[in-house]
Design a protein around this motif. Structure first.
Motif, PDB file in Angstrom:
ATOM      1  N   THR A   1       6.793   8.896  -6.806  1.00 50.91           N
ATOM      2  CA  THR A   1       6.319   7.672  -6.143  1.00 50.91           C
ATOM      3  C   THR A   1       5.979   6.551  -7.128  1.00 50.91           C
ATOM      4  OG1 THR A   1       4.025   8.474  -6.108  1.00 50.91           O
ATOM      5  CG2 THR A   1       5.388   8.919  -4.162  1.00 50.91           C
ATOM      6  N   TYR A   2       5.438   6.902  -8.276  1.00 52.65           N
ATOM      7  CA  TYR A   2       4.984   5.908  -9.250  1.00 52.65           C
ATOM      8  C   TYR A   2       6.082   4.920  -9.651  1.00 52.65           C
ATOM      9  CZ  TYR A   2       2.946   4.087 -13.603  1.00 52.65           C
ATOM     10  OH  TYR A   2       2.476   3.277 -14.592  1.00 52.65           O
TER      11      TYR A   2
ATOM     12  N   HIS B   1      -4.304  -2.203 -10.481  1.00 53.43           N
ATOM     13  CA  HIS B   1      -3.980  -1.804  -9.112  1.00 53.43           C
ATOM     14  C   HIS B   1      -5.251  -1.244  -8.483  1.00 53.43           C
ATOM     15  CE1 HIS B   1       0.474  -2.095  -9.070  1.00 53.43           C
ATOM     16  NE2 HIS B   1       0.279  -2.068 -10.370  1.00 53.43           N
TER      17      HIS B   1
ATOM     18  N   VAL C   1      -4.866   7.448  -2.537  1.00 53.34           N
ATOM     19  CA  VAL C   1      -4.510   8.648  -3.284  1.00 53.34           C
ATOM     20  C   VAL C   1      -4.905   9.929  -2.564  1.00 53.34           C
ATOM     21  CG1 VAL C   1      -4.919   9.866  -5.457  1.00 53.34           C
ATOM     22  CG2 VAL C   1      -4.741   7.382  -5.433  1.00 53.34           C
TER      23      VAL C   1
ATOM     24  N   SER D   1       0.839  -1.201   0.000  1.00 58.48           N
ATOM     25  CA  SER D   1       0.000   0.000   0.000  1.00 58.48           C
ATOM     26  C   SER D   1       0.867   1.243   0.000  1.00 58.48           C
ATOM     27  CB  SER D   1      -0.962   0.007   1.196  1.00 58.48           C
ATOM     28  OG  SER D   1      -0.236   0.091   2.399  1.00 58.48           O
ATOM     29  N   ASN D   2       0.338   2.288  -0.624  1.00 58.36           N
ATOM     30  CA  ASN D   2       1.041   3.558  -0.730  1.00 58.36           C
ATOM     31  C   ASN D   2       0.082   4.681  -0.360  1.00 58.36           C
ATOM     32  OD1 ASN D   2       3.225   5.353  -1.611  1.00 58.36           O
ATOM     33  ND2 ASN D   2       1.781   5.929  -3.194  1.00 58.36           N
TER      34      ASN D   2
ATOM     35  N   VAL E   1       0.186  10.128  -6.079  1.00 55.87           N
ATOM     36  CA  VAL E   1       0.738   9.352  -7.182  1.00 55.87           C
ATOM     37  C   VAL E   1       1.436  10.367  -8.076  1.00 55.87           C
ATOM     38  CG1 VAL E   1       0.229   7.855  -9.127  1.00 55.87           C
ATOM     39  CG2 VAL E   1      -1.116   7.661  -7.041  1.00 55.87           C
TER      40      VAL E   1
ATOM     41  N   TRP F   1      -3.253   2.004  -3.770  1.00 55.13           N
ATOM     42  CA  TRP F   1      -2.790   3.388  -3.776  1.00 55.13           C
ATOM     43  C   TRP F   1      -3.847   4.242  -3.077  1.00 55.13           C
ATOM     44  CZ3 TRP F   1       1.788   4.736  -6.565  1.00 55.13           C
ATOM     45  CH2 TRP F   1       2.370   3.678  -7.249  1.00 55.13           C
TER      46      TRP F   1
ATOM     47  N   THR G   1      -1.042  14.801  -7.071  1.00 53.30           N
ATOM     48  CA  THR G   1      -1.266  13.558  -7.805  1.00 53.30           C
ATOM     49  C   THR G   1      -1.409  13.821  -9.293  1.00 53.30           C
ATOM     50  OG1 THR G   1      -2.175  12.284  -5.989  1.00 53.30           O
ATOM     51  CG2 THR G   1      -2.953  11.700  -8.158  1.00 53.30           C
TER      52      THR G   1
ATOM     53  N   ILE H   1      -7.264   1.484  -6.439  1.00 57.30           N
ATOM     54  CA  ILE H   1      -7.195   2.912  -6.155  1.00 57.30           C
ATOM     55  C   ILE H   1      -8.176   3.213  -5.032  1.00 57.30           C
ATOM     56  CG2 ILE H   1      -7.407   5.237  -7.106  1.00 57.30           C
ATOM     57  CD1 ILE H   1      -5.239   3.459  -8.470  1.00 57.30           C
TER      58      ILE H   1
ATOM     59  N   LEU I   1      -2.517   3.163 -13.473  1.00 59.57           N
ATOM     60  CA  LEU I   1      -2.544   2.173 -12.394  1.00 59.57           C
ATOM     61  C   LEU I   1      -3.852   1.397 -12.410  1.00 59.57           C
ATOM     62  CD1 LEU I   1      -1.030   4.343  -9.549  1.00 59.57           C
ATOM     63  CD2 LEU I   1       0.027   2.318 -10.596  1.00 59.57           C
TER      64      LEU I   1
END
Length: 94
Positions: free
Chosen positions: A23-24, A66, A48, A14-15, A19, A46, A53, A68, A61
């Motif tokens: 970071t990407y 991924h 966000v 997890s981030n 974005v 992610w 971003t 979001i 993503l």
């Protein structure tokens, strides 16, 4: 990057941040190189933030499977409902 977990041979990452062009590639370098036991690439969630971003990267993503999720508009320490709902509204418009 916030957390890497391994539950039943299923890895995830997890981030909780914007974005961005910073970071990407860092997260994608990890997720694209690792596979779960089923052979699928490791997904990332992610969380966000709207501030800083890059919307095109978020779309990419999403297209690459991924997850979001919303975080906040500006990443404050103690967000109020406007920060959270505002980010969800913004993300739905991306």
């Amino acid at each position: 990057m916030h957390r890497l977990s391994n539950m039943a041979n299923q890895n995830s990452l997890s981030n909780p941040a914007a974005v961005s062009i910073v970071t990407y590639p860092v997260i994608r370098n990890i997720t694209d190189r690792h596979k779960n036991a089923n052979g699928c690439v490791m997904p990332a969630t992610w969380f966000v933030t709207a501030m800083y971003t890059d919307c095109d990267l978020v779309r990419q993503l999403y297209m690459d499977n991924h997850e979001i999720a919303t975080h906040t508009l500006t990443h404050p320490g103690l967000p109020n409902v406007t920060e959270i709902v505002g980010c969800r509204t913004w993300l739905n418009q991306v």
